[in-house]
Scaffold this motif. Structure first.
Motif, PDB file in Angstrom:
ATOM      1  N   LEU A  26      50.083  44.257 -11.385  1.00  0.00           N
ATOM      2  CA  LEU A  26      48.726  44.457 -10.858  1.00  0.00           C
ATOM      3  C   LEU A  26      47.861  45.173 -11.879  1.00  0.00           C
ATOM      4  N   ARG A  27      48.433  46.203 -12.512  1.00  0.00           N
ATOM      5  CA  ARG A  27      47.670  46.954 -13.519  1.00  0.00           C
ATOM      6  C   ARG A  27      47.244  46.025 -14.667  1.00  0.00           C
ATOM      7  N   ALA A  28      48.143  45.144 -15.105  1.00  0.00           N
ATOM      8  CA  ALA A  28      47.820  44.205 -16.184  1.00  0.00           C
ATOM      9  C   ALA A  28      46.720  43.235 -15.743  1.00  0.00           C
ATOM     10  N   ALA A  29      46.804  42.749 -14.510  1.00  0.00           N
ATOM     11  CA  ALA A  29      45.774  41.832 -14.006  1.00  0.00           C
ATOM     12  C   ALA A  29      44.425  42.539 -13.928  1.00  0.00           C
ATOM     13  N   LEU A  30      44.415  43.788 -13.471  1.00  0.00           N
ATOM     14  CA  LEU A  30      43.167  44.543 -13.378  1.00  0.00           C
ATOM     15  C   LEU A  30      42.575  44.804 -14.756  1.00  0.00           C
ATOM     16  N   GLN A  31      43.442  45.109 -15.731  1.00  0.00           N
ATOM     17  CA  GLN A  31      42.951  45.321 -17.096  1.00  0.00           C
ATOM     18  C   GLN A  31      42.350  44.040 -17.666  1.00  0.00           C
ATOM     19  N   TYR A  32      42.995  42.924 -17.384  1.00  0.00           N
ATOM     20  CA  TYR A  32      42.472  41.639 -17.852  1.00  0.00           C
ATOM     21  C   TYR A  32      41.106  41.366 -17.232  1.00  0.00           C
ATOM     22  N   ILE A  33      40.986  41.602 -15.929  1.00  0.00           N
ATOM     23  CA  ILE A  33      39.697  41.383 -15.257  1.00  0.00           C
ATOM     24  C   ILE A  33      38.640  42.310 -15.842  1.00  0.00           C
ATOM     25  N   ILE A  67      37.760  50.413  -7.067  1.00  0.00           N
ATOM     26  CA  ILE A  67      38.570  49.325  -6.496  1.00  0.00           C
ATOM     27  C   ILE A  67      39.908  49.226  -7.226  1.00  0.00           C
ATOM     28  N   GLN A  68      39.897  49.391  -8.522  1.00  0.00           N
ATOM     29  CA  GLN A  68      41.147  49.352  -9.279  1.00  0.00           C
ATOM     30  C   GLN A  68      42.089  50.468  -8.838  1.00  0.00           C
ATOM     31  N   GLN A  69      41.557  51.680  -8.759  1.00  0.00           N
ATOM     32  CA  GLN A  69      42.383  52.820  -8.350  1.00  0.00           C
ATOM     33  C   GLN A  69      42.919  52.630  -6.936  1.00  0.00           C
ATOM     34  N   GLU A  70      42.060  52.169  -6.034  1.00  0.00           N
ATOM     35  CA  GLU A  70      42.468  51.963  -4.648  1.00  0.00           C
ATOM     36  C   GLU A  70      43.521  50.862  -4.547  1.00  0.00           C
ATOM     37  N   SER A  71      43.373  49.799  -5.327  1.00  0.00           N
ATOM     38  CA  SER A  71      44.343  48.704  -5.313  1.00  0.00           C
ATOM     39  C   SER A  71      45.725  49.192  -5.732  1.00  0.00           C
ATOM     40  N   LEU A  72      45.781  49.981  -6.794  1.00  0.00           N
ATOM     41  CA  LEU A  72      47.058  50.513  -7.263  1.00  0.00           C
ATOM     42  C   LEU A  72      47.674  51.453  -6.225  1.00  0.00           C
ATOM     43  N   SER A  73      46.839  52.278  -5.621  1.00  0.00           N
ATOM     44  CA  SER A  73      47.317  53.222  -4.610  1.00  0.00           C
ATOM     45  C   SER A  73      47.860  52.489  -3.384  1.00  0.00           C
ATOM     46  N   VAL A  74      47.135  51.488  -2.906  1.00  0.00           N
ATOM     47  CA  VAL A  74      47.561  50.745  -1.721  1.00  0.00           C
ATOM     48  C   VAL A  74      48.851  49.975  -2.003  1.00  0.00           C
ATOM     49  N   LEU A  75      48.956  49.342  -3.168  1.00  0.00           N
ATOM     50  CA  LEU A  75      50.181  48.608  -3.500  1.00  0.00           C
ATOM     51  C   LEU A  75      51.378  49.558  -3.529  1.00  0.00           C
TER      52      LEU A  75
END
Length: 181
Positions: free
Chosen positions: A28-35, A80-88
């Motif tokens: 997920l972190r890699a996908a978020l960095q790519y985005i 949104i990135q931080q929240e996505s990582l936290s929720v996952l």
């Protein structure tokens, strides 16, 4: 009785594997960095950016989701990135078996921070859902051990007969146990 005890043992699953959760968080972190890199690319047109994000292998986003991501202010995208990582991380902590995957995915919306608006919460849910996978797998070895333990726990059944006792009546079908008696 031993066979019945053995058959009553449910399948045994291994403990949740934290390496699976860590791997999914890294993906997920890699996908978020790519985005983020695509969003920051000043040489691409909005259509090219949308096509680049749509080409992600790990997550398939809806076109309206991609458009929302591209139009978000940078501060909101960071949130949104931080929240996505936290929720996952929260979703992947408990045991998730194959048959529990959909139930785990349904819990995602309730874990999203209420500080985000509805549109942003939907973005988080869509991003996180793609990365939730089973983290507890069926263990043949543990199941076999549990079945053997259940089988061993059954005391022998002893049947006693008195001299002259009728074991089988005329016309009755004889079972192997009655035949032995």
């Amino acid at each position: 009785a031993r066979l019945a005890a053995e058959n009553a043992v449910p399948p045994v699953y291994a403990q949740p594997d934290p390496s699976i959760a860590r791997g999914q968080i890294e993906r997920l972190r890699a996908a978020l960095q790519y985005i983020t890199l695509v969003r920051a690319d000043e040489n691409s047109t909005p259509e090219q950016k949308a096509a680049d994000i749509a080409g992600l292998g790990d997550v398939k986003l809806k076109p309206e989701t991609i458009e929302s991501i591209l139009t978000l202010p940078s501060a909101r995208w960071e949130a949104i990135q931080q929240e996505s990582l936290s929720v996952l991380e929260q979703v992947m902590r408990p045991s998730i078996r194959d048959q529990e995957l959909e139930a785990a995915q349904r819990t995602i919306p309730s874990l999203v921070s209420l500080a985000l608006n509805e549109e942003q919460a939907v973005l988080v849910v869509e991003l996180v859902t793609a990365f939730v996978v089973p983290n507890s797998v069926y263990s043949e070895k543990l199941t076999a051990a549990a079945k053997q333990s259940a089988r061993d726990a059954v005391e022998p059944v002893i049947q006693e007969y008195k001299e002259g006792e009728i074991i089988v009546l005329r016309g009755q079908i004889i079972t192997p146990a009655e035949f032995e008696a």
